[in-house]
Design a protein around this motif. Structure first.
Motif, mmCIF file in Angstrom:
data_model
loop_
_atom_site.group_PDB
_atom_site.id
_atom_site.type_symbol
_atom_site.label_atom_id
_atom_site.label_comp_id
_atom_site.label_asym_id
_atom_site.label_seq_id
_atom_site.Cartn_x
_atom_site.Cartn_y
_atom_site.Cartn_z
ATOM 1 N N ARG A 26 -10.358 -1.484 4.242
ATOM 2 C CA ARG A 26 -9.115 -2.402 3.586
ATOM 3 C C ARG A 26 -9.966 -3.672 3.221
ATOM 4 N NH1 ARG A 26 -4.169 -3.324 7.062
ATOM 5 N NH2 ARG A 26 -3.284 -3.308 5.424
ATOM 6 N N ALA A 27 -10.417 -3.655 1.935
ATOM 7 C CA ALA A 27 -11.261 -4.668 1.097
ATOM 8 C C ALA A 27 -10.152 -5.547 0.013
ATOM 9 C CB ALA A 27 -12.371 -4.059 0.484
ATOM 10 N N GLY A 28 -9.037 -4.904 0.019
ATOM 11 C CA GLY A 28 -8.193 -5.636 -0.834
ATOM 12 C C GLY A 28 -8.317 -5.009 -2.340
ATOM 13 N N LEU A 29 -7.696 -5.473 -3.399
ATOM 14 C CA LEU A 29 -7.953 -4.820 -4.863
ATOM 15 C C LEU A 29 -8.761 -5.645 -5.674
ATOM 16 C CD1 LEU A 29 -4.060 -4.045 -5.754
ATOM 17 C CD2 LEU A 29 -5.838 -2.412 -4.969
ATOM 18 N N PRO A 30 -9.834 -5.181 -5.955
ATOM 19 C CA PRO A 30 -10.843 -5.838 -6.709
ATOM 20 C C PRO A 30 -10.306 -5.959 -8.244
ATOM 21 C CG PRO A 30 -11.542 -3.434 -6.276
ATOM 22 C CD PRO A 30 -10.495 -3.892 -5.434
ATOM 23 N N ALA A 31 -10.871 -6.687 -8.962
ATOM 24 C CA ALA A 31 -10.331 -6.966 -10.308
ATOM 25 C C ALA A 31 -10.603 -5.558 -11.064
ATOM 26 C CB ALA A 31 -10.864 -8.059 -10.948
ATOM 27 N N ARG A 69 1.967 7.283 11.465
ATOM 28 C CA ARG A 69 0.843 7.483 10.444
ATOM 29 C C ARG A 69 -0.533 7.316 11.493
ATOM 30 N NH1 ARG A 69 1.697 4.529 5.442
ATOM 31 N NH2 ARG A 69 -0.296 5.086 4.795
ATOM 32 N N LEU A 70 -1.675 7.761 11.227
ATOM 33 C CA LEU A 70 -3.042 8.094 11.861
ATOM 34 C C LEU A 70 -3.730 6.501 11.288
ATOM 35 C CD1 LEU A 70 -3.955 11.488 11.460
ATOM 36 C CD2 LEU A 70 -2.868 10.542 13.677
ATOM 37 N N THR A 71 -3.501 6.247 10.259
ATOM 38 C CA THR A 71 -4.283 5.204 9.816
ATOM 39 C C THR A 71 -3.269 4.008 8.808
ATOM 40 O OG1 THR A 71 -4.701 6.696 7.841
ATOM 41 C CG2 THR A 71 -6.470 6.456 9.191
ATOM 42 N N PRO A 72 -3.627 2.854 8.997
ATOM 43 C CA PRO A 72 -2.838 1.878 8.270
ATOM 44 C C PRO A 72 -2.632 2.112 6.738
ATOM 45 C CG PRO A 72 -4.756 0.834 8.938
ATOM 46 C CD PRO A 72 -4.876 2.355 9.509
ATOM 47 N N PRO A 73 -1.869 1.713 5.961
ATOM 48 C CA PRO A 73 -2.059 1.536 4.468
ATOM 49 C C PRO A 73 -3.233 0.864 4.076
ATOM 50 C CG PRO A 73 0.115 0.919 5.250
ATOM 51 C CD PRO A 73 -0.629 1.053 6.399
ATOM 52 N N GLY A 74 -3.945 1.558 3.220
ATOM 53 C CA GLY A 74 -5.205 0.750 2.704
ATOM 54 C C GLY A 74 -4.985 -0.338 1.845
ATOM 55 N N VAL A 75 -4.007 -0.882 1.589
ATOM 56 C CA VAL A 75 -3.850 -2.013 0.761
ATOM 57 C C VAL A 75 -2.617 -2.544 1.650
ATOM 58 C CG1 VAL A 75 -3.085 -3.252 -1.328
ATOM 59 C CG2 VAL A 75 -4.655 -1.377 -1.306
ATOM 60 N N ILE A 100 -9.658 5.365 2.864
ATOM 61 C CA ILE A 100 -8.403 4.693 2.735
ATOM 62 C C ILE A 100 -8.555 3.365 2.568
ATOM 63 C CG2 ILE A 100 -6.216 3.936 3.925
ATOM 64 C CD1 ILE A 100 -6.368 6.885 5.214
ATOM 65 N N GLY A 101 -8.089 2.790 1.374
ATOM 66 C CA GLY A 101 -8.346 1.343 0.859
ATOM 67 C C GLY A 101 -9.513 1.140 -0.270
ATOM 68 N N GLU A 102 -10.232 2.352 -0.320
ATOM 69 C CA GLU A 102 -11.394 2.133 -1.302
ATOM 70 C C GLU A 102 -10.657 2.208 -2.734
ATOM 71 O OE1 GLU A 102 -15.633 4.418 -2.355
ATOM 72 O OE2 GLU A 102 -14.431 5.121 -0.668
ATOM 73 N N THR A 103 -11.407 1.434 -3.548
ATOM 74 C CA THR A 103 -11.212 1.339 -5.160
ATOM 75 C C THR A 103 -12.465 2.202 -5.565
ATOM 76 O OG1 THR A 103 -9.690 -0.457 -4.733
ATOM 77 C CG2 THR A 103 -10.691 0.198 -7.175
ATOM 78 N N ARG A 104 -12.025 3.096 -6.755
ATOM 79 C CA ARG A 104 -13.378 3.544 -7.837
ATOM 80 C C ARG A 104 -12.690 3.076 -8.939
ATOM 81 N NH1 ARG A 104 -16.811 7.324 -6.488
ATOM 82 N NH2 ARG A 104 -16.153 7.207 -4.161
ATOM 83 N N THR A 105 -13.560 2.852 -9.747
ATOM 84 C CA THR A 105 -13.171 2.503 -11.335
ATOM 85 C C THR A 105 -13.686 3.295 -12.425
ATOM 86 O OG1 THR A 105 -12.958 0.066 -10.920
ATOM 87 C CG2 THR A 105 -13.250 0.335 -13.020
ATOM 88 N N LEU A 106 -12.940 3.577 -13.274
ATOM 89 C CA LEU A 106 -13.428 4.692 -14.273
ATOM 90 C C LEU A 106 -13.464 3.908 -15.455
ATOM 91 C CD1 LEU A 106 -13.712 7.746 -15.629
ATOM 92 C CD2 LEU A 106 -11.262 7.531 -15.856
#
Length: 324
Positions: free
Chosen positions: A61-66, A107-113, A316-322
């Motif tokens: 859970r690292a927030g939403l990067p730009a 739910r087993l895990t919290p929302p990632g955001v 969960i909570g990870e962001t990947r950028t294309l």
């Protein structure tokens, strides 16, 4: 690089006035399990896996990067919920922030955001009306003017709750917000929210296109020939958001959900270079061990000879950028 949709395969815009059929049972590709089968699998523990491995489900859970204006950024919130940033828009897929949904354990895990960390939401896409994909408490948290794109015969659910910008689509129809097109595509699934509305609304996935960037959100689906049809109509998909969990016992689940190997094959069928996994690690809906979808997806991807870097097995909570 993706290709834009050529005129001959552009999706049809929805007519201003039309009447949908009373139900969509003719779109089913497999008979649904009957009551006796449901009782049998429940009685034999088919929906009760050991959840002792829940602490191994990766959460970041690292927030939403730009995200850059020309980038596509995807953040896995959990289950089938992604925060998708494309064409300058923030789009939610099948948003579920609730701790508990009807019929299954919490739910087993919290929302990632965290909900409070979301930017203004420019659009929501809904794949179908099952409770793990259409969550009333989450929808109530959205401003009622939020554009919502839904399957045929599902708009009334939203308008009754005060939503004012609801677009319902049949398969192969599309609409736009800004520079992004939202096209509704087939899936091998079904719909039901009560005992009396089986298949009365449609189900499907979504293809989002902005310029030469294209993302396919599969929603919930079994395997079948509709994936190749999607790939033919929407060439150059950069990323497929594919379900990989809720597939055991196979004799029961094959009519509704792909298994990991089928998800990898479906990604190939739609012509997507990359696949991001979803529909695992959040709710207990089936009988496979909790970490098995991740292990089996990785194995199937490598067995298919795909580049490991193109499998986005996100925490969960990870962001990947294309970056296209």
């Amino acid at each position: 690089m993706s290709q834009t949709v050529s005129p001959e395969v552009s999706p049809a815009a929805p007519p201003r006035e039309r009447a949908f059929p009373a139900d969509f049972k003719d779109r089913l590709t497999c008979p649904l399990p009957d009551f006796r089968e449901v009782v049998s699998v429940a009685w034999h523990g088919g929906f009760r896996p050991d959840i002792g491995d829940a602490d191994q489900i990766p959460v970041l859970r690292a927030g939403l990067p730009a995200a850059g204006a020309g980038d596509v950024a995807v953040t896995w919130v959990g289950h089938a919920t992604y925060v998708l940033r494309i064409g300058g828009l923030t789009v939610l897929t099948d948003p579920v922030w609730s701790r508990k949904i009807p019929g299954v354990r919490q739910r087993l895990t919290p929302p990632g955001v965290a909900w409070s960390d979301l930017p203004p939401v420019d659009a929501v896409v809904i794949s179908h009306n099952h409770y793990d994909h259409l969550d009333a408490p989450t929808m109530r948290r959205l401003p009622r003017h939020t554009p919502v794109f839904v399957p045929a015969n599902l708009a009334s659910w939203f308008t009754k709750k005060g939503f004012t910008d609801v677009t319902e689509l049949d398969w192969w129809e599309g609409a736009r917000v800004g520079e992004v097109s939202f096209d509704f595509v087939p899936a091998h699934h079904w719909s039901r929210r009560t005992l009396f509305d089986t298949c009365k609304s449609l189900w499907g996935g979504w293809v989002l296109t902005s310029g030469d960037q294209r993302v396919y959100f599969a929603g919930d689906t079994a395997y079948g020939d509709r994936f190749k049809l999607i790939g033919e109509r929407y060439p150059g998909i950069d990323l497929a958001l594919m379900p990989v969990g809720a597939y055991e016992p196979r004799w029961f689940m094959h009519v509704s959900h792909v298994d990991p190997a089928e998800a990898v094959q479906a990604c190939a069928d739609v012509g997507a270079r990359r696949m991001a996994a979803m529909h695992w690690g959040t709710f207990v809906l089936s009988g496979e061990p909790l970490m098995e979808p991740l292990r089996e997806t990785r194995a199937a991807w490598l067995a298919a000879g795909r580049d490991r870097a193109d499998l986005w097995d996100l925490a969960i909570g990870e962001t990947r950028t294309l970056v296209v």
